[in-house]
Design a protein around this motif. Sequence first.
Motif, PDB file in Angstrom:
ATOM      1  N   GLN A   1      45.477  27.712  22.734  1.00  0.00           N
ATOM      2  CA  GLN A   1      46.466  28.763  22.528  1.00  0.00           C
ATOM      3  C   GLN A   1      45.928  30.150  22.884  1.00  0.00           C
ATOM      4  O   GLN A   1      46.690  31.038  23.220  1.00  0.00           O
ATOM      5  N   LEU A   2      44.616  30.323  22.816  1.00  0.00           N
ATOM      6  CA  LEU A   2      44.022  31.627  23.113  1.00  0.00           C
ATOM      7  C   LEU A   2      44.324  32.091  24.532  1.00  0.00           C
ATOM      8  O   LEU A   2      44.421  33.288  24.788  1.00  0.00           O
ATOM      9  N   GLY A   3      44.472  31.146  25.445  1.00  0.00           N
ATOM     10  CA  GLY A   3      44.753  31.506  26.829  1.00  0.00           C
ATOM     11  C   GLY A   3      46.035  32.291  26.998  1.00  0.00           C
ATOM     12  O   GLY A   3      46.147  33.123  27.889  1.00  0.00           O
ATOM     13  N   ASP A   4      47.010  32.071  26.122  1.00  0.00           N
ATOM     14  CA  ASP A   4      48.299  32.761  26.214  1.00  0.00           C
ATOM     15  C   ASP A   4      48.379  34.018  25.363  1.00  0.00           C
ATOM     16  O   ASP A   4      49.341  34.764  25.449  1.00  0.00           O
ATOM     17  N   MET A   5      47.392  34.251  24.515  1.00  0.00           N
ATOM     18  CA  MET A   5      47.444  35.398  23.607  1.00  0.00           C
ATOM     19  C   MET A   5      47.040  36.686  24.305  1.00  0.00           C
ATOM     20  O   MET A   5      46.216  36.678  25.209  1.00  0.00           O
ATOM     21  N   LYS A   6      47.641  37.782  23.834  1.00  0.00           N
ATOM     22  CA  LYS A   6      47.250  39.122  24.250  1.00  0.00           C
ATOM     23  C   LYS A   6      46.729  39.802  22.995  1.00  0.00           C
ATOM     24  O   LYS A   6      47.503  40.239  22.146  1.00  0.00           O
ATOM     25  N   PRO A   7      45.423  39.880  22.841  1.00  0.00           N
ATOM     26  CA  PRO A   7      44.826  40.244  21.560  1.00  0.00           C
ATOM     27  C   PRO A   7      45.098  41.647  21.025  1.00  0.00           C
ATOM     28  O   PRO A   7      45.183  41.831  19.832  1.00  0.00           O
ATOM     29  N   GLY A   8      45.215  42.678  21.823  1.00  0.00           N
ATOM     30  CA  GLY A   8      45.413  44.022  21.294  1.00  0.00           C
ATOM     31  C   GLY A   8      44.113  44.693  20.897  1.00  0.00           C
ATOM     32  O   GLY A   8      44.103  45.854  20.536  1.00  0.00           O
ATOM     33  N   ALA A   9      43.019  43.985  20.929  1.00  0.00           N
ATOM     34  CA  ALA A   9      41.677  44.520  20.641  1.00  0.00           C
ATOM     35  C   ALA A   9      40.688  43.574  21.311  1.00  0.00           C
ATOM     36  O   ALA A   9      41.026  42.433  21.613  1.00  0.00           O
ATOM     37  N   PRO A  10      39.464  44.038  21.562  1.00  0.00           N
ATOM     38  CA  PRO A  10      38.474  43.132  22.165  1.00  0.00           C
ATOM     39  C   PRO A  10      38.238  41.898  21.298  1.00  0.00           C
ATOM     40  O   PRO A  10      38.241  41.978  20.074  1.00  0.00           O
TER      41      PRO A  10
ATOM     42  N   GLU B   1      27.030  23.150  27.670  1.00  0.00           N
ATOM     43  CA  GLU B   1      26.976  24.138  28.751  1.00  0.00           C
ATOM     44  C   GLU B   1      28.119  23.956  29.745  1.00  0.00           C
ATOM     45  O   GLU B   1      28.748  24.936  30.155  1.00  0.00           O
ATOM     46  N   ASP B   2      28.441  22.712  30.125  1.00  0.00           N
ATOM     47  CA  ASP B   2      29.530  22.492  31.072  1.00  0.00           C
ATOM     48  C   ASP B   2      30.882  22.883  30.482  1.00  0.00           C
ATOM     49  O   ASP B   2      31.756  23.373  31.181  1.00  0.00           O
ATOM     50  N   GLU B   3      31.060  22.696  29.163  1.00  0.00           N
ATOM     51  CA  GLU B   3      32.304  23.126  28.505  1.00  0.00           C
ATOM     52  C   GLU B   3      32.419  24.647  28.523  1.00  0.00           C
ATOM     53  O   GLU B   3      33.484  25.192  28.771  1.00  0.00           O
ATOM     54  N   LYS B   4      31.308  25.319  28.288  1.00  0.00           N
ATOM     55  CA  LYS B   4      31.316  26.786  28.303  1.00  0.00           C
ATOM     56  C   LYS B   4      31.687  27.297  29.694  1.00  0.00           C
ATOM     57  O   LYS B   4      32.447  28.260  29.835  1.00  0.00           O
ATOM     58  N   ASN B   5      31.167  26.638  30.725  1.00  0.00           N
ATOM     59  CA  ASN B   5      31.496  27.053  32.094  1.00  0.00           C
ATOM     60  C   ASN B   5      32.991  26.942  32.366  1.00  0.00           C
ATOM     61  O   ASN B   5      33.577  27.813  33.004  1.00  0.00           O
ATOM     62  N   ILE B   6      33.622  25.878  31.865  1.00  0.00           N
ATOM     63  CA  ILE B   6      35.070  25.707  32.030  1.00  0.00           C
ATOM     64  C   ILE B   6      35.824  26.793  31.265  1.00  0.00           C
ATOM     65  O   ILE B   6      36.752  27.410  31.791  1.00  0.00           O
ATOM     66  N   ILE B   7      35.412  27.041  30.023  1.00  0.00           N
ATOM     67  CA  ILE B   7      36.060  28.068  29.203  1.00  0.00           C
ATOM     68  C   ILE B   7      35.911  29.435  29.864  1.00  0.00           C
ATOM     69  O   ILE B   7      36.851  30.225  29.895  1.00  0.00           O
ATOM     70  N   ASP B   8      34.728  29.716  30.419  1.00  0.00           N
ATOM     71  CA  ASP B   8      34.503  30.976  31.144  1.00  0.00           C
ATOM     72  C   ASP B   8      35.476  31.128  32.311  1.00  0.00           C
ATOM     73  O   ASP B   8      36.037  32.203  32.522  1.00  0.00           O
ATOM     74  N   LYS B   9      35.666  30.051  33.077  1.00  0.00           N
ATOM     75  CA  LYS B   9      36.561  30.112  34.241  1.00  0.00           C
ATOM     76  C   LYS B   9      37.993  30.390  33.821  1.00  0.00           C
ATOM     77  O   LYS B   9      38.711  31.133  34.473  1.00  0.00           O
ATOM     78  N   VAL B  10      38.415  29.789  32.712  1.00  0.00           N
ATOM     79  CA  VAL B  10      39.799  29.925  32.264  1.00  0.00           C
ATOM     80  C   VAL B  10      40.049  31.240  31.523  1.00  0.00           C
ATOM     81  O   VAL B  10      41.079  31.876  31.706  1.00  0.00           O
TER      82      VAL B  10
END
Length: 163
Positions: free
Chosen positions: A70-79, A88-97
């Motif tokens: 769900q975080l991919g669709d959120m607009k946080p309003g703050a950092p 490590e491979d999961e982090k790389n995917i999360i980084d790309k997205v």
Amino acid sequence: MDRIKPENQNNDCNSRLFLRKKNAYEVGQTLEDLIVDENNKISLYHLIGDGSFLALLSTGCEPCLHWLNQLGDMKPGAPVILLIECEEDEKNIIDKVMGEKYSIFRVPLQKISTGLRAPSIPWVYYVDGNKQIKICEPADPYFSFINHFDRLEKLDRIRKLQS
């Protein structure tokens, strides 16, 4: 640590086990600094700046994965700083997205539970520029950074009117 089921949680969080901790952070306390990137010696204080949300997650946690999607669709309003226990491979995917929207760091679960003193995951803090905790709560699947950011702004306005 004793594992207990949450009594007052709803939605998908019922399946999440909480860790009872005597030293969990509370609203109003000052967050202690810690290194979130061992290779580059990046400290949490450096990342927080004037205020940031800290989202604590693990890819081994079903509610965390649901929330991470769900975080991919959120607009946080703050950092937002994502501190994720993952491979490590999961982090790389999360980084790309999500790498353009969030600061993402791979951290061991031990650092989340002891260094950040999170009673469970997924967990969210909002830490202001003075490193004081303003929000400290579990992140259910319907958590919204925007709602919490709006709540903080309203509380600040009320405090200013009262002084």
